[in-house]
Design a protein around this motif. Structure first.
Motif, mmCIF file in Angstrom:
data_model
loop_
_atom_site.group_PDB
_atom_site.id
_atom_site.type_symbol
_atom_site.label_atom_id
_atom_site.label_comp_id
_atom_site.label_asym_id
_atom_site.label_seq_id
_atom_site.Cartn_x
_atom_site.Cartn_y
_atom_site.Cartn_z
ATOM 1 N N LEU A 74 59.424 60.165 39.215
ATOM 2 C CA LEU A 74 60.291 61.027 38.397
ATOM 3 C C LEU A 74 60.488 62.361 39.108
ATOM 4 C CD1 LEU A 74 59.708 61.592 34.636
ATOM 5 C CD2 LEU A 74 60.322 63.456 36.115
ATOM 6 N N LEU A 75 61.724 62.750 39.256
ATOM 7 C CA LEU A 75 62.008 64.028 39.903
ATOM 8 C C LEU A 75 62.716 64.918 38.891
ATOM 9 C CD1 LEU A 75 63.429 62.454 43.171
ATOM 10 C CD2 LEU A 75 61.186 63.503 42.905
ATOM 11 N N ARG A 76 62.218 66.127 38.741
ATOM 12 C CA ARG A 76 62.890 67.088 37.864
ATOM 13 C C ARG A 76 63.954 67.796 38.695
ATOM 14 N NH1 ARG A 76 62.462 65.927 32.651
ATOM 15 N NH2 ARG A 76 60.313 65.552 32.038
ATOM 16 N N PRO A 77 65.192 67.771 38.247
ATOM 17 C CA PRO A 77 66.260 68.226 39.138
ATOM 18 C C PRO A 77 66.393 69.736 39.282
ATOM 19 C CG PRO A 77 67.159 67.124 37.195
ATOM 20 C CD PRO A 77 65.669 67.191 37.021
ATOM 21 N N GLU A 78 65.514 70.552 38.637
ATOM 22 C CA GLU A 78 65.614 72.012 38.825
ATOM 23 C C GLU A 78 65.670 72.343 40.315
ATOM 24 O OE1 GLU A 78 64.557 71.027 35.150
ATOM 25 O OE2 GLU A 78 62.807 71.044 36.458
ATOM 26 N N SER A 79 64.857 71.600 41.092
ATOM 27 C CA SER A 79 64.760 71.910 42.516
ATOM 28 C C SER A 79 65.754 71.093 43.344
ATOM 29 C CB SER A 79 63.333 71.614 42.986
ATOM 30 O OG SER A 79 62.975 70.317 42.563
ATOM 31 N N LEU A 80 66.610 70.324 42.657
ATOM 32 C CA LEU A 80 67.561 69.474 43.380
ATOM 33 C C LEU A 80 68.987 69.821 42.956
ATOM 34 C CD1 LEU A 80 66.139 65.867 42.866
ATOM 35 C CD2 LEU A 80 66.343 67.056 45.023
ATOM 36 N N PRO A 81 69.744 70.524 43.769
ATOM 37 C CA PRO A 81 71.137 70.785 43.398
ATOM 38 C C PRO A 81 71.882 69.467 43.159
ATOM 39 C CG PRO A 81 70.519 71.965 45.394
ATOM 40 C CD PRO A 81 69.373 71.064 45.056
ATOM 41 N N ALA A 82 72.770 69.456 42.168
ATOM 42 C CA ALA A 82 73.409 68.198 41.745
ATOM 43 C C ALA A 82 73.976 67.362 42.902
ATOM 44 C CB ALA A 82 74.470 68.483 40.700
ATOM 45 N N PRO A 83 74.639 67.959 43.920
ATOM 46 C CA PRO A 83 75.193 67.104 44.970
ATOM 47 C C PRO A 83 74.125 66.281 45.693
ATOM 48 C CG PRO A 83 76.034 69.336 45.184
ATOM 49 C CD PRO A 83 74.959 69.381 44.138
ATOM 50 N N LEU A 84 72.873 66.781 45.669
ATOM 51 C CA LEU A 84 71.819 66.061 46.384
ATOM 52 C C LEU A 84 71.338 64.829 45.624
ATOM 53 C CD1 LEU A 84 69.634 68.888 47.901
ATOM 54 C CD2 LEU A 84 71.444 67.542 48.955
ATOM 55 N N LEU A 85 71.655 64.764 44.329
ATOM 56 C CA LEU A 85 71.215 63.595 43.563
ATOM 57 C C LEU A 85 71.767 62.321 44.192
ATOM 58 C CD1 LEU A 85 71.643 64.923 39.904
ATOM 59 C CD2 LEU A 85 69.522 64.661 41.192
ATOM 60 N N THR A 86 72.937 62.428 44.789
ATOM 61 C CA THR A 86 73.555 61.239 45.384
ATOM 62 C C THR A 86 72.791 60.780 46.640
ATOM 63 O OG1 THR A 86 75.007 62.565 46.737
ATOM 64 C CG2 THR A 86 75.874 61.875 44.582
ATOM 65 N N ARG A 87 71.915 61.611 47.148
ATOM 66 C CA ARG A 87 71.157 61.211 48.349
ATOM 67 C C ARG A 87 69.821 60.545 48.012
ATOM 68 N NH1 ARG A 87 71.975 65.422 53.391
ATOM 69 N NH2 ARG A 87 74.236 65.226 53.453
ATOM 70 N N LEU A 88 69.484 60.482 46.725
ATOM 71 C CA LEU A 88 68.149 59.985 46.372
ATOM 72 C C LEU A 88 67.969 58.508 46.696
ATOM 73 C CD1 LEU A 88 67.381 61.853 43.025
ATOM 74 C CD2 LEU A 88 66.452 62.302 45.303
ATOM 75 N N THR A 89 69.028 57.723 46.531
ATOM 76 C CA THR A 89 68.911 56.296 46.853
ATOM 77 C C THR A 89 68.560 56.139 48.332
ATOM 78 O OG1 THR A 89 70.544 55.795 45.172
ATOM 79 C CG2 THR A 89 70.139 54.088 46.797
ATOM 80 N N ALA A 90 69.267 56.900 49.166
ATOM 81 C CA ALA A 90 68.991 56.833 50.606
ATOM 82 C C ALA A 90 67.586 57.344 50.909
ATOM 83 C CB ALA A 90 70.022 57.652 51.368
ATOM 84 N N LEU A 91 67.147 58.352 50.162
ATOM 85 C CA LEU A 91 65.787 58.884 50.372
ATOM 86 C C LEU A 91 64.754 57.768 50.143
ATOM 87 C CD1 LEU A 91 63.756 61.255 50.741
ATOM 88 C CD2 LEU A 91 63.897 61.601 48.263
ATOM 89 N N GLY A 92 64.932 57.017 49.076
ATOM 90 C CA GLY A 92 64.003 55.918 48.783
ATOM 91 C C GLY A 92 64.016 54.882 49.891
ATOM 92 N N ALA A 93 65.207 54.484 50.312
ATOM 93 C CA ALA A 93 65.315 53.450 51.346
ATOM 94 C C ALA A 93 64.751 53.965 52.680
ATOM 95 C CB ALA A 93 66.780 53.023 51.505
ATOM 96 N N LEU A 94 65.056 55.214 52.994
ATOM 97 C CA LEU A 94 64.552 55.795 54.248
ATOM 98 C C LEU A 94 63.022 55.856 54.233
ATOM 99 C CD1 LEU A 94 65.171 57.239 56.940
ATOM 100 C CD2 LEU A 94 65.256 59.398 55.665
ATOM 101 N N ALA A 95 62.450 56.248 53.093
ATOM 102 C CA ALA A 95 60.985 56.346 52.995
ATOM 103 C C ALA A 95 60.342 54.973 53.213
ATOM 104 C CB ALA A 95 60.590 56.916 51.635
ATOM 105 N N VAL A 96 60.953 53.925 52.672
ATOM 106 C CA VAL A 96 60.411 52.577 52.885
ATOM 107 C C VAL A 96 60.469 52.231 54.374
ATOM 108 C CG1 VAL A 96 60.701 50.112 52.386
ATOM 109 C CG2 VAL A 96 61.005 51.789 50.548
ATOM 110 N N CYS A 97 61.614 52.488 55.010
ATOM 111 C CA CYS A 97 61.754 52.171 56.451
ATOM 112 C C CYS A 97 60.726 52.927 57.282
ATOM 113 C CB CYS A 97 63.147 52.566 56.957
ATOM 114 S SG CYS A 97 64.468 51.530 56.349
#
Ligand code: BT5
Length: 263
Positions: A74-97
């Protein structure tokens, strides 16, 4: 038992809180409930088995007991500007790789937008869901499923895309808690750098099918076909169409062009 192993394995990571379930419907649903009940930033929900695991567009995600990793951060978006929310899927996939590479020496790629492939087969999937209050995001749930042992791999006739698991690709048993830890570590290391050009480069370097001809089903008529060039800065897929025109695609389902098809 497993909860204790898990807590020990994750004890030095700066997680907000952890909940472990032997069996649950979906860790994303539980994380969402917990978010609404006040769970902190970086709270983690983990389950040994999911009975109603979900993929995108209401698809099923199969997580039988004792054979996979299924978790939601769970990420609280206070520290995540809205445009970055779209990068979270890639963040998950990148972390797995990164975890597969650095922890196990296993190469993998990101099949845009949310799959991790090894040996051309799907080994993990990412599902990000955002909870909104009006037009304000209140929580982002980053759900990741990784197939570890062969029992976690669904039968071919249940799948849209061939699947595999970490142990089959490595040819040896894997400590899934250590892989979970390595994945979370990579995720937490990249989270503060989500807006950076480095993040986009790291993602693009692992993009599957670069330079190959692909079809993208956008749900809007016939699939678009073209050469996969890479990513736009907003994470859209960049294709060169047969006309030479460059097209950006925000959402869709990616396939390699079927064999035998001539352009
Ligand atoms: C995904 O969706 O790949 C996202 C999967 C996210 C799962 C995690 S587990 C923790 C958290 N809690 C949840 O409830 N979900 C997240 P999509 O790209 O739509 O792919 C779904 C498709 O993958 C299905 O329609 C099947 O064809 C296939 N599939 C299902 N289970 C699979 C598995 N274990 N391994 C490989 N493919 C699978």
């Amino acid at each position: 038992m497993q909860a204790t192993i898990l807590e020990q394995s994750l004890s030095t990571l700066p997680l907000g809180a952890t909940r472990f379930f032997d069996s649950i419907g979906s860790t994303n649903d539980e994380a969402l409930r917990w978010a609404r009940a006040g769970a902190p930033h970086l709270a983690l929900v983990m389950a040994d088995e999911q009975t109603a695991g979900r993929g995108r567009l209401g698809r099923r995600w199969y997580t039988p007991p004792g054979s996979a990793l299924a978790f939601s951060l769970l990420l609280r978006p206070e520290s995540l500007p809205a445009p970055l929310l779209t990068r979270l899927t890639a963040l998950g996939a990148l972390a797995v790789c990164i975890a597969l590479q650095e922890h196990l020496g296993l190469a993998s790629q990101i099949k845009w937008p949310n799959d991790v492939l090894a040996g051309g087969r799907k080994l993990a999937g990412v599902l990000v869901e955002i909870d909104w209050q009006g037009d304000r995001p209140t929580a982002a749930i980053l759900g990741i499923g990784i197939n570890i042992a062969s029992e976690s791999v669904p039968a071919d006739n249940e799948l849209m895309f061939p699947a595999t698991c970490v142990e089959a690709e490595l040819g040896s048993p894997v400590d899934r808690w250590a892989l979970l830890r390595a994945t979370l570590q990579a995720l937490l290391a990249w989270l503060p750098r989500l807006a950076s050009a480095d993040f986009l480069t790291a993602w693009e370097r692992r993009l599957a099918y670069r330079g190959e001809t692909v079809q993208v089903f956008t749900g809007d008529g016939l699939p678009l076909e073209g050469r996969l060039l890479g990513l736009e800065t907003d994470g859209a897929l960049r294709l060169r169409l047969p006309t030479g025109e460059i097209q950006s695609i925000q959402a869709g389902e990616l396939h390699l062009r079927p064999a035998g098809f001539s352009q």
